[in-house]
Design a protein around this motif. Structure first.
Motif, mmCIF file in Angstrom:
data_model
loop_
_atom_site.group_PDB
_atom_site.id
_atom_site.type_symbol
_atom_site.label_atom_id
_atom_site.label_comp_id
_atom_site.label_asym_id
_atom_site.label_seq_id
_atom_site.Cartn_x
_atom_site.Cartn_y
_atom_site.Cartn_z
ATOM 1 N N MET A 52 23.709 55.259 44.591
ATOM 2 C CA MET A 52 24.955 54.469 44.654
ATOM 3 C C MET A 52 24.647 53.015 44.288
ATOM 4 N N ARG A 53 25.403 52.485 43.321
ATOM 5 C CA ARG A 53 25.230 51.071 42.980
ATOM 6 C C ARG A 53 25.869 50.195 44.050
ATOM 7 N N LEU A 54 25.476 48.954 44.067
ATOM 8 C CA LEU A 54 26.095 48.020 45.015
ATOM 9 C C LEU A 54 27.106 47.174 44.271
ATOM 10 N N PHE A 55 28.249 46.953 44.885
ATOM 11 C CA PHE A 55 29.293 46.195 44.215
ATOM 12 C C PHE A 55 29.693 45.012 45.069
ATOM 13 N N GLN A 56 29.960 43.949 44.387
ATOM 14 C CA GLN A 56 30.463 42.746 45.017
ATOM 15 C C GLN A 56 31.944 42.970 45.368
ATOM 16 N N VAL A 57 32.374 42.426 46.474
ATOM 17 C CA VAL A 57 33.797 42.450 46.809
ATOM 18 C C VAL A 57 34.513 41.449 45.896
ATOM 19 N N ARG A 58 35.653 41.856 45.347
ATOM 20 C CA ARG A 58 36.333 41.034 44.349
ATOM 21 C C ARG A 58 37.602 40.395 44.896
ATOM 22 N N THR A 59 37.962 39.268 44.318
ATOM 23 C CA THR A 59 39.299 38.741 44.555
ATOM 24 C C THR A 59 40.254 39.512 43.645
ATOM 25 N N VAL A 60 41.559 39.347 43.913
ATOM 26 C CA VAL A 60 42.570 40.035 43.110
ATOM 27 C C VAL A 60 42.438 39.628 41.645
ATOM 28 N N GLU A 61 42.255 38.340 41.419
ATOM 29 C CA GLU A 61 42.183 37.852 40.040
ATOM 30 C C GLU A 61 40.976 38.446 39.312
ATOM 31 N N GLU A 62 39.817 38.444 39.996
ATOM 32 C CA GLU A 62 38.619 39.031 39.390
ATOM 33 C C GLU A 62 38.821 40.514 39.110
ATOM 34 N N ALA A 63 39.461 41.199 40.058
ATOM 35 C CA ALA A 63 39.655 42.644 39.923
ATOM 36 C C ALA A 63 40.500 42.960 38.691
#
Lengths: 403, 403
Positions: free
Chosen positions: A1-12
Motif C-alpha cells: 500500500m502506498r502512502l498518500f498525503q491528505v489533500r485539501t479540496v483544491e488540491e484534490a
C-alpha cells in the motif's frame, strides 16, 4: 500500500483534473433541446444582432440634428412622411426636416439616426409633428451589432446552457448547437449493512441512501446516473462491479462502506482497476475525511464516505466540479448566528439554513451528527470554515456554498 | 376596456394566486424517478430512523459508567466479549465491566449506552481493553429515531424534491412517492416582425427569442413547456392560439408584440378568453412595465413584454412563483460597484454579474439597453432596487436574486 498525503479540496480537484481525460462524444442538437447541455466547442456568432438599427421606443424616427434646440415653447416642426411597419423595411428614406412614425423594435429608415419618444411630440396635423425636446444621435435606438457582433465568442467550449443562453443562441440564429453527451456516472454503494429501499431493515441494517442522493446529484449537475446497486464489503464483489462500471461509464462514484478496514479495501480495489490508480486517500475536510480520489484510464473514480451527509458534502466539493467543470460557483456571504469551532489545517463545511434578519443574510448552523440525513434536507447550503482558522465567532461573516 | 391599477410584484403574485386554481393530477412514482417533482400531499415518516441505536465511531461499545474516572495514567480495564458485525444484531448483551468491538454504523448491544473511540483505548490482550478517557452516556452514538421520528412530516404538500430530499425519503423507506404532474405551460410569441430561428430575418425582422427563453425557464422551474409558435399581431389569430393553449395546458404565457397598440390587443384577447380575465395591466417594475396578469377558468394567463430581457425578468418575478409555489428563494447580499438610480414608486431589477473582492461579494451592473439579450447571458442575477428608494450609491449593499 502506498502512502498518500491528505489533500485539501483544491488540491484534490486539481490532481484529479490533471489525470482525468475522458473524450465525450459530441453531436449537433436542435436548439430547443439544448437546455442543460454543454457546448462541444466555442460557439461564434454567425451574424450581427440586431441586423439593422432599431427603435427602442414608440415615437418618431428623425435626424437628431433637426431637433437641436427644440423645446416646449419652440417645437421643431417636422414633416411626417409615413410609418415604419413592424417586420418590414421602411418604404422611404428621411430627408432633412422629415420624420417617420415608428414603434419599439421598428427598423430605422435610411437617413434617421435617432427616435423621439411619442411623449415628447405634439401632433399638429396629419402631415406635421412638433418635437418638444431635442434628441442626441443614437438616442432611443440600438444599432446593428449592438447586442451581438458577428464572430464574437458567445460561449466557450464546455459551457452548460441556461435558459438565457439558449435565448442568446436563438437571437444569433444558432438553430443547431454542437453539444457534448452528458457524462455518464456509475454509482455503487457498498456495505454489508445496506439494504434496498423497498426492504425493511433487520436489526443492524439500514437502507441505501447514497445511491439515491448520488444519482440525484449527478442529474442535478447535468450528468446521467447509472446505478450498479449495493455491493457487499468484499474485494472480489466490489472489483467486479467497479470494473463493469468503469467500462460502461465516464466516471465512477463508490460510497461506503463504514466497517473497519472497508475503506482500505475500497482503495485497494480502486488501485487494482488500473493506472494511475489512487491519487489521494484522505481529505482535509470535515465531514469527508475518508475520501479516496483516483483516476483509472483517464476516468475519475471517487470513493465517498459511507455516511450520507459526508458523502453529499464531498460530492458537492469534488465530484460536482468534475461533472460540470465550466460551472461558475460563487459563495454568498452570511453572518453566522452562533460560534463555529474548527481545527486548523482542516476545512469545515457546516450545514446551514439561511434566513433574512434586518435585511441581512443570517446562516443558522443545523446541528446534528454527520450521519443524520434529515439535517441535509433542512439545509440551504454549506458554510465554509477555512483551513487556517480556528473557527468563527457568532456574528462574523462566512462564505456559504448554496446547494 | 376596464382600467387597471399598476401593481407591485408582490401584489401581482398575490392577486394571481387568489384566482388561480388548477387541480393537477397526482400519481405514485418510484423514488428513483421523483427528483424535481412536487409531492402531492404531506409526506409522513413511516418509521424511526435509525431503527436502532448506532455507533458513530470505530471503537468499543461500553456502559459509560464503567469509564468514569478513566485516564491515561489509570485506564478502566474492560472485558472484550466480542465484536458487532455490520448489518447484524449483536450476539450478546453487555454486562457491567464488559466492552464489545464496534464499527461506525454498528448496532449497539443491549446494555451499552456509549462508544469509546479506538484512539482512546489501549489493547491489553485479546480479552482486555484499557479505556484511557471517560465517555458520557450517549457519546459517539445516534439513538433510534434521532434522524427521523416516525409520524413526523418530512415534506409538506407541494415541496419540490431535491437530491437530499430524495435521500431523506430513501432513509425513511418511502420507496414510492405521491407526486403532482408537473404543470404544463403553453408558450405563445406574438409579433409581426418575429421569424423562426431557422429563418434568416429580412429587413426589420428579428428571430424568435422568447419562445426559447420561456420554454427553458419553464423547464428550469420544473414545468413542461408546450410551444404554440409565433402568432401574428391579429386579434383572431391570437384568440385562436390562446384558446387552444388554455384548453390544453395549466397556464399560458404570451410574450410580445412590440408594436403600438398590440399590448392593448393582447389584453383584449386575454379578457375575451373568459372569467375573471385580466386582473392587472402594468407592473411597477423596470424592466417589465407592460405586463398583463390574468386568470381564466382558474388558469393563469400572463402577457409578458416583447423585449427578451424584460420578458425574462418578469417571468422570474411573476411566472416562476406560479409554477413552483413551494420554492424558498432568498436574495443574497452584495455591494454594488457603481451608483444605480431608480424612480421612487417603481422596483428596478438590474442585471448584475457577481464577483469576489477582498472576501466580499460585489455586484457589477451590466449596462445595456433592455432589448439586449447578451446582457442576460452575462448576468448571475438581478439586483433589486426597492419601491421607495431613489437608487443606491456605489458601495452600498443590495439584494440580488440569483438565476
Amino acid at each position: 500500500m502506498r502512502l498518500f498525503q491528505v489533500r485539501t479540496v483544491e488540491e484534490a480537484v486539481t490532481v484529479l483534473r490533471r489525470y482525468a481525460n475522458v473524450a465525450r462524444p459530441s453531436r449537433v442538437c436542435p436548439l430547443a433541446e439544448a437546455l442543460g447541455l454543454a457546448v462541444a466547442r466555442d460557439i461564434l456568432a454567425p451574424e450581427d444582432v440586431p441586423g439593422f438599427d432599431r427603435s427602442t421606443m414608440d415615437g418618431f424616427a428623425v435626424r437628431a440634428s433637426d431637433t437641436f434646440g427644440a423645446s416646449e415653447g419652440l417645437p421643431a416642426y417636422l414633416e411626417v412622411v409615413g410609418e415604419v411597419r413592424m417586420g418590414e423595411a421602411p418604404a422611404t428614406a428621411l430627408s432633412p426636416g422629415q420624420a417617420c412614425r415608428i414603434a419599439t423594435g421598428g427598423m430605422l429608415p435610411a437617413g434617421a439616426d435617432a427616435v423621439v419618444m411619442v411623449e415628447h411630440t405634439e401632433t399638429v396635423d396629419e402631415r406635421t409633428v412638433g418635437v418638444t425636446r431635442p434628441v442626441a444621435p443614437g438616442e432611443n435606438t440600438v444599432r446593428r451589432g449592438d447586442d451581438i457582433r458577428a464572430g464574437e465568442v458567445l460561449f466557450a467550449a464546455g459551457h452548460r446552457l441556461r435558459p438565457q443562453d439558449v435565448g442568446l443562441l436563438a437571437a444569433a440564429g444558432v438553430a443547431e448547437v454542437p453539444v457534448l453527451a452528458p457524462p455518464r456516472v456509475g454509482i455503487i454503494t457498498t456495505g454489508d449493512e445496506i439494504v434496498p429501499v423497498e426492504q425493511t431493515p433487520g436489526p443492524g441494517q439500514v437502507r441505501d441512501v447514497n445511491s439515491y442522493t448520488n444519482a440525484g446529484l449527478v442529474a442535478a449537475c447535468g450528468g446521467v446516473p447509472v446505478r450498479y446497486g449495493i455491493v457487499r464489503d468484499d474485494f472480489d464483489a466490489l472489483y467486479t462491479a467497479a470494473s463493469r462500471a468503469l467500462a460502461e461509464t465516464d466516471m465512477v462514484v463508490v460510497s461506503g462502506g463504514s466497517s473497519v478496514g472497508t475503506r482500505d479495501m475500497t482503495a485497494r480495489v480502486i488501485d487494482a482497476l488500473g493506472e494511475p490508480g489512487v491519487l489521494f486517500h484522505g481529505l482535509a475536510v470535515r465531514p469527508g475525511k475518508p475520501t479516496i480520489g483516483a483516476v483509472v484510464a483517464g476516468k475519475p473514480v471517487i470513493g465517498l464516505p459511507g455516511h450520507p451527509v459526508s458523502a453529499m458534502v464531498v460530492f458537492d466539493l469534488i465530484v460536482r466540479p468534475l461533472i460540470n467543470p465550466g460551472e461558475r460557483r460563487l459563495a454568498v456571504r452570511a453572518r453566522v448566528s452562533r460560534q463555529l469551532r474548527s481545527a486548523p489545517g482542516r476545512e469545515d463545511y457546516v450545514r446551514v439554513r439561511l434566513r433574512r434578519e434586518n435585511g441581512e443574510l443570517v446562516a443558522e448552523p443545523i446541528l446534528g451528527k454527520s450521519g443524520l440525513i434529515a439535517t441535509m434536507a433542512r439545509a440551504d447550503g454549506l458554510a465554509v470554515i477555512s483551513l487556517d482558522s480556528g473557527g468563527v465567532e457568532a456574528g462574523e461573516c462566512v462564505d456559504v456554498l448554496l446547494f
